[in-house]
Scaffold this motif. Sequence first.
Motif, PDB file in Angstrom:
ATOM      1  N   THR A   1     -34.015  30.850  14.071  1.00 34.98           N
ATOM      2  CA  THR A   1     -34.297  31.815  12.647  1.00 34.98           C
ATOM      3  C   THR A   1     -35.537  32.447  12.709  1.00 34.98           C
TER       4      THR A   1
ATOM      5  N   ASN B   1     -27.807  32.161  17.615  1.00 36.17           N
ATOM      6  CA  ASN B   1     -26.810  32.263  16.588  1.00 36.17           C
ATOM      7  C   ASN B   1     -25.541  33.053  16.608  1.00 36.17           C
TER       8      ASN B   1
ATOM      9  N   ARG C   1     -37.257  37.279   5.324  1.00 39.13           N
ATOM     10  CA  ARG C   1     -37.226  35.442   5.523  1.00 39.13           C
ATOM     11  C   ARG C   1     -35.960  35.320   4.604  1.00 39.13           C
ATOM     12  N   PRO C   2     -35.214  34.162   5.216  1.00 38.13           N
ATOM     13  CA  PRO C   2     -34.098  33.731   4.383  1.00 38.13           C
ATOM     14  C   PRO C   2     -34.625  33.334   3.065  1.00 38.13           C
TER      15      PRO C   2
ATOM     16  N   THR D   1     -21.567  32.325  11.117  1.00 37.39           N
ATOM     17  CA  THR D   1     -22.307  31.881  10.003  1.00 37.39           C
ATOM     18  C   THR D   1     -21.441  32.456   8.738  1.00 37.39           C
TER      19      THR D   1
ATOM     20  N   THR E   1     -34.402  26.544  13.760  1.00 39.75           N
ATOM     21  CA  THR E   1     -35.621  26.873  13.222  1.00 39.75           C
ATOM     22  C   THR E   1     -36.170  27.928  14.198  1.00 39.75           C
TER      23      THR E   1
ATOM     24  N   TRP F   1     -28.015  34.973   7.876  1.00 45.49           N
ATOM     25  CA  TRP F   1     -28.842  33.853   8.434  1.00 45.49           C
ATOM     26  C   TRP F   1     -28.107  32.839   8.867  1.00 45.49           C
TER      27      TRP F   1
END
Length: 256
Positions: free
Chosen positions: A244, A77, A254-255, A157, A241, A163
Amino acid sequence: MVLRPRERWTALSPVSGDPLTFRQMIAFGRRFARADRGAWYSLAINVIWPFLVLFTRFRVRGGEHLPASGGFLVASNHLSFADPTTVTAYCLAHGRVPRYLAKASLWDAPVIGSVMRSGKHIPVYRGAATASDAYRDAVKAVREGECVAIFPEATFTDHPDGWPMRGKTGIARIALETGAPVIPLANWGTHHLLPSDAVLPRAFPRKTVNLIAGPPVDLSDLVTHTPSREVLEEATRRIMTAVTDLLIGIRGARPE
């Protein structure tokens, strides 16, 4: 028995999962891979790493997932201009020298251009007729046994909570053509050290940077000589995924 760098490091890792101490950060740097870095790339690493030792504390996990040999891709990320430095340190400490895809204009910059050429990084000519060269060169590097690190989001991001965004399909295309493993890497904390809108790092207090790799993303059922757009998007979704999910483990949330 001769132990590889990451195996020697495992014995020094804090069992509790606490960030590395100052002395452990120094030991972490002593385990950096040094072969085939190039003079200017090595100089940049040697200059930047002491600053990270002074102003950050790493929490590292999952280094055993990085292949000891052969080509592979690292998918991380992207939060900050500091990300390439922390991802590079993580890969080096586990025995691999990462090569990056980066905008071609960096090759024309004083000093930085020398670092990019020395490190055998891969220029990306965005919007130009030669844009496909980056894909070709990345495939070649992977096939030659290199570790190629990519930020699939292609930019920081814009999610308000940090996230990952939806990734670009380039990394999936490279993975499916080469058959090389894709190692997801969660990188968290660099945005506190060097926010995307900051000119200078925020050095004090020392910032904790989490770097955790996971097992290779399973793309085996998607491998084909001519992947469709749907296949590329599914492979990209799996990669993002996996990244994440590692971040969820770091953040304990969690987002939305």
